[in-house]
Design a protein around this motif. Structure first.
Motif, PDB file in Angstrom:
ATOM      1  N   TRP A 140       0.817  -1.211   0.000  1.00 14.92           N
ATOM      2  CA  TRP A 140       0.000   0.000   0.000  1.00 14.92           C
ATOM      3  C   TRP A 140       0.853   1.264   0.000  1.00 14.92           C
ATOM      4  O   TRP A 140       0.473   2.270  -0.594  1.00 14.92           O
ATOM      5  N   GLU A 141       1.997   1.204   0.655  1.00 17.21           N
ATOM      6  CA  GLU A 141       2.869   2.387   0.735  1.00 17.21           C
ATOM      7  C   GLU A 141       3.711   2.583  -0.520  1.00 17.21           C
ATOM      8  O   GLU A 141       3.944   3.721  -0.947  1.00 17.21           O
ATOM      9  N   THR A 142       4.184   1.497  -1.121  1.00 15.50           N
ATOM     10  CA  THR A 142       5.154   1.612  -2.219  1.00 15.50           C
ATOM     11  C   THR A 142       4.614   1.183  -3.574  1.00 15.50           C
ATOM     12  O   THR A 142       5.186   1.518  -4.612  1.00 15.50           O
ATOM     13  N   GLY A 143       3.533   0.398  -3.582  1.00 11.96           N
ATOM     14  CA  GLY A 143       3.024  -0.139  -4.837  1.00 11.96           C
ATOM     15  C   GLY A 143       3.759  -1.373  -5.332  1.00 11.96           C
ATOM     16  O   GLY A 143       3.421  -1.907  -6.393  1.00 11.96           O
ATOM     17  N   VAL A 144       4.735  -1.857  -4.576  1.00  6.99           N
ATOM     18  CA  VAL A 144       5.501  -3.044  -4.966  1.00  6.99           C
ATOM     19  C   VAL A 144       4.761  -4.280  -4.454  1.00  6.99           C
ATOM     20  O   VAL A 144       4.655  -4.507  -3.251  1.00  6.99           O
ATOM     21  N   LEU A 145       4.251  -5.092  -5.392  1.00  9.45           N
ATOM     22  CA  LEU A 145       3.393  -6.223  -5.066  1.00  9.45           C
ATOM     23  C   LEU A 145       4.204  -7.499  -4.897  1.00  9.45           C
ATOM     24  O   LEU A 145       5.075  -7.809  -5.714  1.00  9.45           O
ATOM     25  N   ASP A 146       3.905  -8.228  -3.835  1.00  9.43           N
ATOM     26  CA  ASP A 146       4.396  -9.590  -3.686  1.00  9.43           C
ATOM     27  C   ASP A 146       3.262 -10.508  -4.145  1.00  9.43           C
ATOM     28  O   ASP A 146       2.241 -10.624  -3.467  1.00  9.43           O
ATOM     29  N   PRO A 147       3.371 -11.189  -5.292  1.00  3.85           N
ATOM     30  CA  PRO A 147       2.259 -11.985  -5.827  1.00  3.85           C
ATOM     31  C   PRO A 147       1.832 -13.154  -4.941  1.00  3.85           C
ATOM     32  O   PRO A 147       0.758 -13.709  -5.153  1.00  3.85           O
ATOM     33  N   SER A 148       2.654 -13.518  -3.967  1.00  2.27           N
ATOM     34  CA  SER A 148       2.315 -14.636  -3.099  1.00  2.27           C
ATOM     35  C   SER A 148       1.896 -14.210  -1.694  1.00  2.27           C
ATOM     36  O   SER A 148       1.379 -15.040  -0.936  1.00  2.27           O
ATOM     37  N   SER A 149       2.121 -12.959  -1.322  1.00  2.00           N
ATOM     38  CA  SER A 149       1.779 -12.479   0.014  1.00  2.00           C
ATOM     39  C   SER A 149       1.153 -11.103  -0.124  1.00  2.00           C
ATOM     40  O   SER A 149       1.838 -10.091  -0.289  1.00  2.00           O
ATOM     41  N   ASN A 150      -0.181 -11.065  -0.072  1.00  2.00           N
ATOM     42  CA  ASN A 150      -0.921  -9.836  -0.354  1.00  2.00           C
ATOM     43  C   ASN A 150      -2.308  -9.920   0.268  1.00  2.00           C
ATOM     44  O   ASN A 150      -2.555 -10.779   1.132  1.00  2.00           O
ATOM     45  N   VAL A 151      -3.207  -9.074  -0.149  1.00  2.00           N
ATOM     46  CA  VAL A 151      -4.554  -9.078   0.425  1.00  2.00           C
ATOM     47  C   VAL A 151      -5.282 -10.388   0.145  1.00  2.00           C
ATOM     48  O   VAL A 151      -6.137 -10.815   0.923  1.00  2.00           O
ATOM     49  N   GLN A 152      -4.954 -11.063  -0.939  1.00  2.00           N
ATOM     50  CA  GLN A 152      -5.628 -12.307  -1.296  1.00  2.00           C
ATOM     51  C   GLN A 152      -4.940 -13.547  -0.734  1.00  2.00           C
ATOM     52  O   GLN A 152      -5.613 -14.529  -0.393  1.00  2.00           O
ATOM     53  N   PHE A 153      -3.619 -13.558  -0.659  1.00  2.00           N
ATOM     54  CA  PHE A 153      -2.866 -14.759  -0.319  1.00  2.00           C
ATOM     55  C   PHE A 153      -2.091 -14.573   0.977  1.00  2.00           C
ATOM     56  O   PHE A 153      -1.477 -13.531   1.209  1.00  2.00           O
ATOM     57  N   GLY A 154      -2.086 -15.620   1.780  1.00  2.00           N
ATOM     58  CA  GLY A 154      -1.364 -15.614   3.039  1.00  2.00           C
ATOM     59  C   GLY A 154      -2.229 -16.140   4.154  1.00  2.00           C
ATOM     60  O   GLY A 154      -3.439 -16.376   3.990  1.00  2.00           O
ATOM     61  N   GLU A 155      -1.628 -16.345   5.307  1.00  2.00           N
ATOM     62  CA  GLU A 155      -2.344 -16.918   6.439  1.00  2.00           C
ATOM     63  C   GLU A 155      -3.550 -16.068   6.813  1.00  2.00           C
ATOM     64  O   GLU A 155      -3.461 -14.850   6.971  1.00  2.00           O
ATOM     65  N   GLY A 156      -4.701 -16.706   6.947  1.00  2.00           N
ATOM     66  CA  GLY A 156      -5.946 -16.019   7.268  1.00  2.00           C
ATOM     67  C   GLY A 156      -6.838 -15.800   6.069  1.00  2.00           C
ATOM     68  O   GLY A 156      -8.030 -15.544   6.225  1.00  2.00           O
ATOM     69  N   GLY A 157      -6.265 -15.870   4.857  1.00  2.00           N
ATOM     70  CA  GLY A 157      -7.068 -15.705   3.651  1.00  2.00           C
ATOM     71  C   GLY A 157      -7.480 -14.269   3.399  1.00  2.00           C
ATOM     72  O   GLY A 157      -7.098 -13.335   4.118  1.00  2.00           O
ATOM     73  N   ALA A 158      -8.290 -14.082   2.346  1.00  2.00           N
ATOM     74  CA  ALA A 158      -8.705 -12.736   1.943  1.00  2.00           C
ATOM     75  C   ALA A 158      -9.521 -12.039   3.024  1.00  2.00           C
ATOM     76  O   ALA A 158      -9.499 -10.814   3.138  1.00  2.00           O
ATOM     77  N   GLY A 159     -10.235 -12.811   3.851  1.00  2.00           N
ATOM     78  CA  GLY A 159     -11.078 -12.205   4.878  1.00  2.00           C
ATOM     79  C   GLY A 159     -10.317 -11.496   5.972  1.00  2.00           C
ATOM     80  O   GLY A 159     -10.899 -10.690   6.714  1.00  2.00           O
ATOM     81  N   THR A 160      -9.008 -11.762   6.087  1.00  2.00           N
ATOM     82  CA  THR A 160      -8.219 -11.088   7.121  1.00  2.00           C
ATOM     83  C   THR A 160      -8.154  -9.592   6.861  1.00  2.00           C
ATOM     84  O   THR A 160      -8.141  -8.789   7.799  1.00  2.00           O
TER      85      THR A 160
END
Length: 527
Positions: A140-160
């Motif tokens: 959100w601060e830099t615009g640099v996306l990690d395709p594997s760790s983001n709002v959709q992917f990672g522990e807790g899922g998109a609902g986190t």
């Protein structure tokens, strides 16, 4: 245990007033009341600005029979059966059950399996939740996306990274819903989620709850492997191929739970190529719309100051002459619009609230249903490509930032300056764009008509300065992985699960589906 309903009190009441109301309504003395708990609380705003809370209370007394006899049927004697796992099956598992994904479906599936002694292995392509939170904030601060760790992917899922709503319309005769809520409370969620009509947790608390649940699974002998992605499966051998830190590894899977989430597009493609039976399903796309929270409070409560009441929410639907339905979804009181992208060169938005819902704006998705008639194909993955097409247009409109547009400019199909009356509250960079151009003409027209219709229900909803952003494309999975009554897919050792597999929508229903799948494994196998 006794239960009494329809206890009505002014919204600004004290705990002592609630207690006295119970004593009067149940016709009992203070010394005879052994204890009580709130079972349900809802807000009655039909006579606004006079607002009332309506309670259902469970209580115990020293003389139940006498209280029941005097109540005239208003009080019930309840004997609730708590949720419990089924009896274990008698087949031997030739390897640990493997759960792909640690969103609510995967997490609750793994949790129940662990509690019953099955020692599950959880494979998660993204990061542990604290590390993931840092990755998301960095994006959100830099615009640099990690395709594997983001709002959709990672522990807790998109609902986190959402409002954390926990209400569901799923019928629940065996108590899974209550078990999910009680489990959240056990691991750190506020107790009021057990009784509020529209419970929510909030991103800030969900992070800690998810971590605590993971630690419990680990204590019970389960295992988590983060930054690990299933890239292939071997159908005849009951094996999967996992990529972790650039190294591929073959793992056995006694039972494979596909709790993928709605954005695992590369995994959907792999499963399709492996011949797993799947089909496209209807979903919805649209925009986020922002208004001042004070405007929504006044509309819903009938007064300028909400006082001690929570930030007001709404739910709106419109049926259009063209046959389409337009409706609000995932409404976030006092929340933020967030850049929820997960692929380079494509942009999606979502909504998020913290537990206190203290933001100055309210936002909600306004969405319209799309079907295979809109994307013109019977291919199981055609909906995925439709989403990607819209997300590419959104990325181009915002030049990599979230494109925002006043509603008046959306209606007139023009790009103009951002509203000075309603400042966007967005996590991530944003800039003016023509949000209308993201959509096919019929969908854009439907959104415009729907918002105008909603303006007849909430004054100011369709005001010219309302802020739109896009594209809201991840409302639900565009794919259903077909499963039978025994919860298995076309491969008998594979269990599609949760929202990504097409069997849930939202945190609670996904968690409940995770329990159902765990139950199916438990009935079949011994631990």
């Amino acid at each position: 245990m006794l239960r009494i309903s329809q206890l009505k009190l002014p919204a600004e009441h004290t705990p002592d007033q609630l207690r006295k109301k119970l004593l009067r309504a149940a016709q009992i003395r203070e010394q005879d009341l052994l204890g009580f708990t709130i079972r349900k609380r809802s807000l009655d705003a039909r006579r606004k600005p006079e607002l009332y809370y309506v309670y259902t209370i469970d209580f115990t007394v020293s003389h139940e029979a006498s209280v029941l006899r005097k109540s005239g049927g208003r009080i019930q004697n309840i004997r609730e059966t708590p949720y419990h796992a089924p009896e274990h099956g008698n087949r031997l598992l030739d390897a640990s059950p493997v759960v792909i994904g640690s969103g609510p479906a995967g997490l609750f599936c793994a949790y129940l399996l662990a509690e019953e002694g099955y020692r599950p292995l959880v494979i998660e392509r993204g990061a542990p939740v604290r590390e993931r939170k840092a990755d998301v904030e960095r994006f959100w601060e830099t615009g640099v996306l990690d395709p594997s760790s983001n709002v959709q992917f990672g522990e807790g899922g998109a609902g986190t990274f959402s409002d954390g709503k926990l209400n569901t319309l799923v019928k629940d005769p065996v108590g899974r819903n209550r078990f999910v809520l009680e489990t959240f409370v056990r691991f750190g969620a506020p107790e009021e989620i057990l009784w509020e009509q529209k419970p929510h947790i909030g991103t800030d608390i969900l992070v800690h709850v998810v971590e605590a649940m993971r630690n419990r699974i680990l204590d019970l002998g389960g295992e988590f492997r983060f930054h690990s992605q299933m890239i292939d499966l071997r159908p005849d051998r009951k094996e999967i191929v996992v990529m972790e830190k650039g190294r591929a590894e073959i793992l056995p899977a006694g039972a494979l739970v596909l709790a993928l989430g709605h954005s695992a597009r590369d995994t959907f493609q792999m499963l399709y190529e492996q011949g797993l039976e799947m089909e496209s399903k209807a979903f919805a796309v649209g925009v986020r719309i922002e208004h001042p929270q004070s405007m929504i409070d006044e509309a819903m409560y009938g007064r300028r100051s909400r006082g001690a009441l929570p930030a007001a929410a709404y739910k709106l639907t419109e049926k259009l002459d063209n046959g389409r339905g337009v409706y609000t979804f995932c409404m976030c009181p006092g929340g933020y619009v967030v850049n929820a992208s997960s692929e380079e060169g494509r942009l999606a938005v979502n909504g998020m609230s913290y537990h206190n819902r203290a933001g100055v704006n309210a936002n909600s998705a306004v969405i319209v249903t799309v079907t295979k008639e809109d994307y013109g194909s019977d291919h199981p993955l055609a909906g995925v490509e439709f989403q990607r097409k819209l997300e590419r247009r959104a990325w181009e409109e915002g030049q990599g930032c979230v494109p925002v547009q006043r509603f008046e400019d959306f209606c007139n199909d023009r790009t103009a300056e951002i509203s000075r009356q309603i400042l966007p509250q967005i996590k991530g960079s944003f800039r003016p764009g023509n949000v209308r151009r993201i959509f096919p003409e019929e969908l854009a027209d439907s959104l415009e008509q729907g918002i105008h219709g909603m303006g007849r229900k909430i004054r100011g909803f369709d005001q010219e300065d309302a802020v739109l952003s896009g594209v809201e494309s991840r409302t639900s999975s565009p794919v259903r992985i077909v499963r039978g009554e025994d919860f298995t897919a076309s491969l008998p050792w594979v269990y599609p699960c949760g929202e990504g597999a097409g069997y849930a929508g939202g945190i609670t229903s996904a968690a409940m589906d995770g329990l159902k799948v765990a139950e199916a494994i438990i009935r079949r196998y011994c631990s």
